[in-house]
Design an enzyme around this catalytic site. Structure first.
Site, PDB file in Angstrom:
ATOM      1  N   LYS A 179       0.793   4.019  -2.983  1.00 51.17           N
ATOM      2  CA  LYS A 179       0.361   5.407  -2.770  1.00 51.17           C
ATOM      3  C   LYS A 179       1.511   6.394  -3.065  1.00 51.17           C
ATOM      4  CE  LYS A 179      -4.009   4.801  -1.677  1.00 51.17           C
ATOM      5  NZ  LYS A 179      -5.113   5.363  -2.469  1.00 51.17           N
ATOM      6  N   VAL A 235      -9.386   7.741   8.519  1.00 51.49           N
ATOM      7  CA  VAL A 235     -10.750   8.171   8.206  1.00 51.49           C
ATOM      8  C   VAL A 235     -11.702   7.015   8.530  1.00 51.49           C
ATOM      9  CG1 VAL A 235     -12.226   9.263   6.474  1.00 51.49           C
ATOM     10  CG2 VAL A 235      -9.746   9.366   6.205  1.00 51.49           C
ATOM     11  N   TYR A 265       0.846  -1.207   0.000  1.00 52.45           N
ATOM     12  CA  TYR A 265       0.000   0.000   0.000  1.00 52.45           C
ATOM     13  C   TYR A 265       0.877   1.251   0.000  1.00 52.45           C
ATOM     14  CZ  TYR A 265      -3.842   3.133   1.478  1.00 52.45           C
ATOM     15  OH  TYR A 265      -4.774   4.141   1.568  1.00 52.45           O
TER      16      TYR A 265
HETATM   17  N1  LIG Z   1     -10.050   5.219   5.303  1.00 50.67           N
HETATM   18  C1  LIG Z   1      -8.823   5.631   5.541  1.00 50.67           C
HETATM   19  O1  LIG Z   1      -8.373   5.683   6.711  1.00 50.67           O
HETATM   20  C2  LIG Z   1      -7.939   6.081   4.401  1.00 50.67           C
HETATM   21  C3  LIG Z   1      -6.699   6.654   4.717  1.00 50.67           C
HETATM   22  C4  LIG Z   1      -5.862   7.063   3.687  1.00 50.67           C
HETATM   23  C5  LIG Z   1      -6.268   6.917   2.376  1.00 50.67           C
HETATM   24  N2  LIG Z   1      -7.475   6.355   2.100  1.00 50.67           N
HETATM   25  C6  LIG Z   1      -7.820   6.216   0.681  1.00 50.67           C
HETATM   26  O2  LIG Z   1      -9.093   6.784   0.452  1.00 50.67           O
HETATM   27  C7  LIG Z   1      -9.696   6.156  -0.668  1.00 50.67           C
HETATM   28  C8  LIG Z   1     -11.137   5.810  -0.324  1.00 50.67           C
HETATM   29  O3  LIG Z   1     -11.136   4.868   0.705  1.00 50.67           O
HETATM   30  P1  LIG Z   1     -12.308   4.752   1.786  1.00 50.67           P
HETATM   31  O4  LIG Z   1     -11.654   4.856   3.109  1.00 50.67           O
HETATM   32  O5  LIG Z   1     -13.439   5.615   1.450  1.00 50.67           O
HETATM   33  O6  LIG Z   1     -12.649   3.196   1.585  1.00 50.67           O
HETATM   34  P2  LIG Z   1     -13.999   2.425   1.280  1.00 50.67           P
HETATM   35  O7  LIG Z   1     -13.605   0.991   1.317  1.00 50.67           O
HETATM   36  O8  LIG Z   1     -15.092   2.896   2.185  1.00 50.67           O
HETATM   37  O9  LIG Z   1     -14.359   2.849  -0.220  1.00 50.67           O
HETATM   38  C9  LIG Z   1     -13.596   2.429  -1.323  1.00 50.67           C
HETATM   39  C10 LIG Z   1     -14.550   2.123  -2.463  1.00 50.67           C
HETATM   40  O10 LIG Z   1     -13.755   1.830  -3.630  1.00 50.67           O
HETATM   41  C11 LIG Z   1     -14.415   0.790  -4.329  1.00 50.67           C
HETATM   42  N3  LIG Z   1     -13.478   0.064  -5.186  1.00 50.67           N
HETATM   43  C12 LIG Z   1     -12.429  -0.714  -4.791  1.00 50.67           C
HETATM   44  N4  LIG Z   1     -11.830  -1.228  -5.860  1.00 50.67           N
HETATM   45  C13 LIG Z   1     -12.490  -0.782  -6.960  1.00 50.67           C
HETATM   46  C14 LIG Z   1     -12.334  -1.003  -8.343  1.00 50.67           C
HETATM   47  N5  LIG Z   1     -11.388  -1.803  -8.830  1.00 50.67           N
HETATM   48  N6  LIG Z   1     -13.202  -0.368  -9.186  1.00 50.67           N
HETATM   49  C15 LIG Z   1     -14.190   0.425  -8.719  1.00 50.67           C
HETATM   50  N7  LIG Z   1     -14.383   0.653  -7.406  1.00 50.67           N
HETATM   51  C16 LIG Z   1     -13.543   0.054  -6.536  1.00 50.67           C
HETATM   52  C17 LIG Z   1     -14.982  -0.109  -3.244  1.00 50.67           C
HETATM   53  O11 LIG Z   1     -16.032  -0.934  -3.735  1.00 50.67           O
HETATM   54  C18 LIG Z   1     -15.454   0.918  -2.212  1.00 50.67           C
HETATM   55  O12 LIG Z   1     -16.809   1.253  -2.396  1.00 50.67           O
HETATM   56  C19 LIG Z   1      -8.805   4.990  -1.034  1.00 50.67           C
HETATM   57  O13 LIG Z   1      -8.004   5.335  -2.139  1.00 50.67           O
HETATM   58  C20 LIG Z   1      -7.953   4.792   0.192  1.00 50.67           C
HETATM   59  O14 LIG Z   1      -6.707   4.214  -0.112  1.00 50.67           O
HETATM   60  C21 LIG Z   1      -8.326   5.929   3.069  1.00 50.67           C
END
Ligand SMILES: NC(=O)c1ccc[n+]([C@@H]2O[C@H](COP(=O)([O-])OP(=O)(O)OC[C@H]3O[C@@H](n4cnc5c(N)ncnc54)[C@H](O)[C@@H]3O)[C@@H](O)[C@H]2O)c1
Length: 337
Positions: free
Chosen positions: A246, A275, A242
């Site tokens: 990133k 988050v 990861y």
């Molecule tokens: N939640 C955290 O703490 C956090 C921290 C840093 C970065 N992020 C980043 O934020 C972004 C959103 O994450 P989130 O926390 O909302 O997670 P989440 O799991 O709630 O949402 C991610 C969504 O992406 C969709 N998805 C995954 N693979 C896919 C694909 N191949 N095609 C289409 N859709 C796809 C999933 O179905 C899901 O609905 C991500 O890029 C994640 O790496 C999240």
């Protein structure tokens, strides 16, 4: 503090509850029944008690919250003033008027909050996700401003369908879809975890950028926001796969920002800290967990998906006018620790 119990409501923050003599006792008692310590609530101290119902995914029910509020107020329901503690999203009417924005990962978490905010600020959203049902629920909630496209951003045919759904008009792209890893360090990473992280986080984001850029170049304007991570800024926020994926998102962002800046296209990234979303990384490595866990105990409280949408929509909108190639940490200050 004694005598202020009547002020505690479902909209008071978890911190207010914990710091209150009676409220704190009630909440600690509730946690103790499940064998939990109040420290577990430290990351969500700034959230309203009510928000725990959604965030806990069923562990804290509405009945539990209602009961706590009643007991903290001597059995009498306090007047609902509508006041919500902490930060509240403020819609900027018309900020996305006349704009079509592709938002990936729109069925959940940060992507859903971003799609929703853009639609409520006047934009048309092509909302993309693998998950059909929650995506349709978003479209039902927001109406004709949202076109749901069920698809996989790693598949070229699906990317073509996504762009087609925008009818050749793509003013913005929020590359939010992403997947977590399992906290494994390099010597333990499986090929499956490595390839999945790169396929979704890097290849998927790249393919969508490549697909929308021709329309942006033809229009002489456009705004792209990629979602990176705290793991794009440091080595101690996730596993190797990861973290590397990133960091690659940052490279993609910076390269495109440099290349297309003169054509009126801005490309930026947001690096979220913790988050509260559907993303729940699981640890498959004692080694990795042992290195990372002590640092995680010191990071700022987690944010809500809506708080991240505020950062993403800022960069996507014309409010981000002078920003190109920025990697914006939206992490409550984690990056300065
Ligand atoms: N939640 C955290 O703490 C956090 C921290 C840093 C970065 N992020 C980043 O934020 C972004 C959103 O994450 P989130 O926390 O909302 O997670 P989440 O799991 O709630 O949402 C991610 C969504 O992406 C969709 N998805 C995954 N693979 C896919 C694909 N191949 N095609 C289409 N859709 C796809 C999933 O179905 C899901 O609905 C991500 O890029 C994640 O790496 C999240």
């Amino acid at each position: 503090m004694a005598g202020t119990a009547a002020a505690l409501t479902a909209n008071s923050t978890v911190g207010d509850w914990l710091d209150h003599p009676e409220g704190g006792q009630l909440l600690r008692g509730l946690l103790a029944q499940s064998g939990m310590d109040a420290d577990r609530l430290t990351p969500v101290r700034g959230f309203a008690l009510q928000q725990l119902v959604e965030l806990s995914q069923g562990a804290v029910t509405q009945d539990v919250v209602d009961d706590l509020v009643l007991r903290a107020n001597g059995g009498v329901a306090p007047e609902d003033t509508g006041e919500v503690a902490g930060w509240r999203e403020r819609i900027v009417p018309g900020r996305f008027d006349g704009r079509t924005v592709v938002v990936t990962g729109a069925a959940s978490g940060i992507g859903r909050a971003t799609a929703s905010r853009i639609a409520r600020e006047g934009g048309t959203v092509v909302a993309v996700d693998l998950a059909a049902e929650p995506l349709q629920a978003l479209a039902d909630e927001l109406g004709e401003r949202v076109t749901p496209v069920v698809g996989d951003i790693t598949r070229v045919e699906d990317v073509e369908r996504i762009v087609a759904a925008a009818n050749g008009q793509v003013h913005g792209l929020a590359n939010v879809a992403g997947v977590a890893d399992d906290f494994t360090p390099v010597h333990e990473v499986s090929d499956a975890v490595w390839e999945r992280c790169f396929r979704v986080n890097v290849d998927g984001s790249f393919r969508l950028m490549r697909a929308v850029l021709p329309a942006m170049l033809a229009a002489g304007r456009g705004s792209i926001v990629n979602v990176a991570s705290e793991a794009a800024l440091r080595g101690s926020a996730a596993g190797a796969a990861y973290t590397a994926s990133k960091h690659a998102v940052v490279g993609l962002t910076r390269s495109a920002a440099f290349m297309y800046g003169p054509q009126g296209i801005r490309v930026n990234a947001v690096a979220p800290g913790g988050v509260a979303t559907g993303m729940r990384p699981t640890s498959a490595s004692e080694f990795g967990q042992g290195r990372i866990a002590p640092l995680m105990a010191l990071i700022p409280p987690v944010a809500t998906a809506e708080q991240l949408a505020a950062s993403i929509t800022f960069l996507l909108s014309d409010d981000g006018v002078n920003l190109n190639g920025a990697i914006l940490p939206s992490d409550g200050g984690w990056s300065v620790q």
